[in-house]
Write a protein that holds these residues in place. Structure first.
Motif, PDB file in Angstrom:
ATOM      1  N   GLU A  64     -15.244  69.252 -52.167  1.00  0.00           N
ATOM      2  CA  GLU A  64     -16.435  69.188 -53.032  1.00  0.00           C
ATOM      3  C   GLU A  64     -17.695  69.073 -52.278  1.00  0.00           C
ATOM      4  OE1 GLU A  64     -18.920  65.333 -55.359  1.00  0.00           O
ATOM      5  OE2 GLU A  64     -16.330  65.109 -55.466  1.00  0.00           O
ATOM      6  N   ASP A  97     -21.253  69.242 -53.912  1.00  0.00           N
ATOM      7  CA  ASP A  97     -22.110  68.935 -54.202  1.00  0.00           C
ATOM      8  C   ASP A  97     -23.233  68.468 -54.054  1.00  0.00           C
ATOM      9  OD1 ASP A  97     -21.033  69.531 -57.024  1.00  0.00           O
ATOM     10  OD2 ASP A  97     -20.024  67.835 -57.339  1.00  0.00           O
ATOM     11  N   ASN A  98     -22.506  67.717 -52.547  1.00  0.00           N
ATOM     12  CA  ASN A  98     -23.851  67.371 -51.764  1.00  0.00           C
ATOM     13  C   ASN A  98     -24.059  68.191 -50.381  1.00  0.00           C
ATOM     14  OD1 ASN A  98     -23.998  64.777 -53.109  1.00  0.00           O
ATOM     15  ND2 ASN A  98     -22.499  63.981 -52.484  1.00  0.00           N
ATOM     16  N   SER A 142     -24.540  80.423 -58.170  1.00  0.00           N
ATOM     17  CA  SER A 142     -24.989  80.481 -59.388  1.00  0.00           C
ATOM     18  C   SER A 142     -25.813  82.088 -59.769  1.00  0.00           C
ATOM     19  CB  SER A 142     -26.696  80.041 -58.172  1.00  0.00           C
ATOM     20  OG  SER A 142     -27.226  80.615 -57.441  1.00  0.00           O
ATOM     21  N   GLU A 177     -14.892  72.380 -54.626  1.00  0.00           N
ATOM     22  CA  GLU A 177     -15.502  71.494 -56.130  1.00  0.00           C
ATOM     23  C   GLU A 177     -16.983  71.555 -56.500  1.00  0.00           C
ATOM     24  OE1 GLU A 177     -15.098  68.263 -58.769  1.00  0.00           O
ATOM     25  OE2 GLU A 177     -12.987  68.254 -57.410  1.00  0.00           O
ATOM     26  N   TYR A 178     -17.839  72.510 -57.456  1.00  0.00           N
ATOM     27  CA  TYR A 178     -18.546  72.344 -57.578  1.00  0.00           C
ATOM     28  C   TYR A 178     -19.225  71.617 -58.390  1.00  0.00           C
ATOM     29  CZ  TYR A 178     -23.725  73.370 -57.528  1.00  0.00           C
ATOM     30  OH  TYR A 178     -24.803  73.754 -57.361  1.00  0.00           O
ATOM     31  N   GLU A 179     -19.924  70.696 -58.915  1.00  0.00           N
ATOM     32  CA  GLU A 179     -20.108  70.131 -60.501  1.00  0.00           C
ATOM     33  C   GLU A 179     -18.664  70.819 -61.573  1.00  0.00           C
ATOM     34  OE1 GLU A 179     -23.677  73.027 -62.328  1.00  0.00           O
ATOM     35  OE2 GLU A 179     -24.720  71.712 -60.395  1.00  0.00           O
ATOM     36  N   GLY A 180     -17.812  69.667 -61.031  1.00  0.00           N
ATOM     37  CA  GLY A 180     -16.701  69.866 -61.926  1.00  0.00           C
ATOM     38  C   GLY A 180     -15.709  71.025 -61.928  1.00  0.00           C
ATOM     39  N   THR A 181     -16.105  72.153 -61.363  1.00  0.00           N
ATOM     40  CA  THR A 181     -15.553  72.887 -61.722  1.00  0.00           C
ATOM     41  C   THR A 181     -14.678  73.613 -60.018  1.00  0.00           C
ATOM     42  OG1 THR A 181     -16.732  74.197 -62.783  1.00  0.00           O
ATOM     43  CG2 THR A 181     -15.350  75.987 -62.254  1.00  0.00           C
TER      44      THR A 181
END
Length: 127
Positions: free
Chosen positions: A49, A51-52, A66, A114-118
């Motif tokens: 993950e 995200d952080n 992005s 995994e980034y933002e649930g994907t």
């Protein structure tokens, strides 16, 4: 000012200027074909993950995440290996992801994040 002090000061200024030049030089050293860090959707499985994670520490990864086409800006290796020690590269970022990835979330050439649930497959490619 004594000649030895003056020479020492000139040497110190010269060293500082050389170090500053080495910091600016890598952007001008580019050779060969471009490399890109790419992300593409992946099936379910173990992931790391991100995200952080910091976008400052992983600029190629977050640029690819992005972007519309799932790829970062181009990175070109420097001639004679001069650029790599002074710059962050997609290779460095992928290696870091491979080291942090839990078991089953990486292969020899790709990491699954995994980034933002994907879930994404992250790899370095050379078109």
């Amino acid at each position: 000012m004594r000649p030895i002090a003056r020479n020492g000061l000139l040497l110190l200024v010269g060293v500082v200027l050389a170090l500053l030049a080495l910091g600016a030089l890598p952007q001008f050293l580019a050779a060969g074909d471009p490399y890109y860090l790419t992300v593409e959707g992946a099936e379910d499985g173990p992931t790391l993950e991100v995200d952080n994670f910091s976008a400052r520490q992983y600029p190629y990864l977050f640029e690819a995440l992005s972007s519309d086409d799932g790829r970062s800006s181009a990175y070109r290796r420097g001639p004679w290996g001069l650029k790599e020690p002074f710059t962050n590269s997609p290779f460095d970022e992928l290696q870091s992801l491979l080291e942090f990835a839990p078991e089953g979330a990486a292969t020899a050439e790709a990491a699954f994040v995994e980034y933002e649930g994907t879930r994404y497959r992250v790899a370095v490619v050379q078109p």
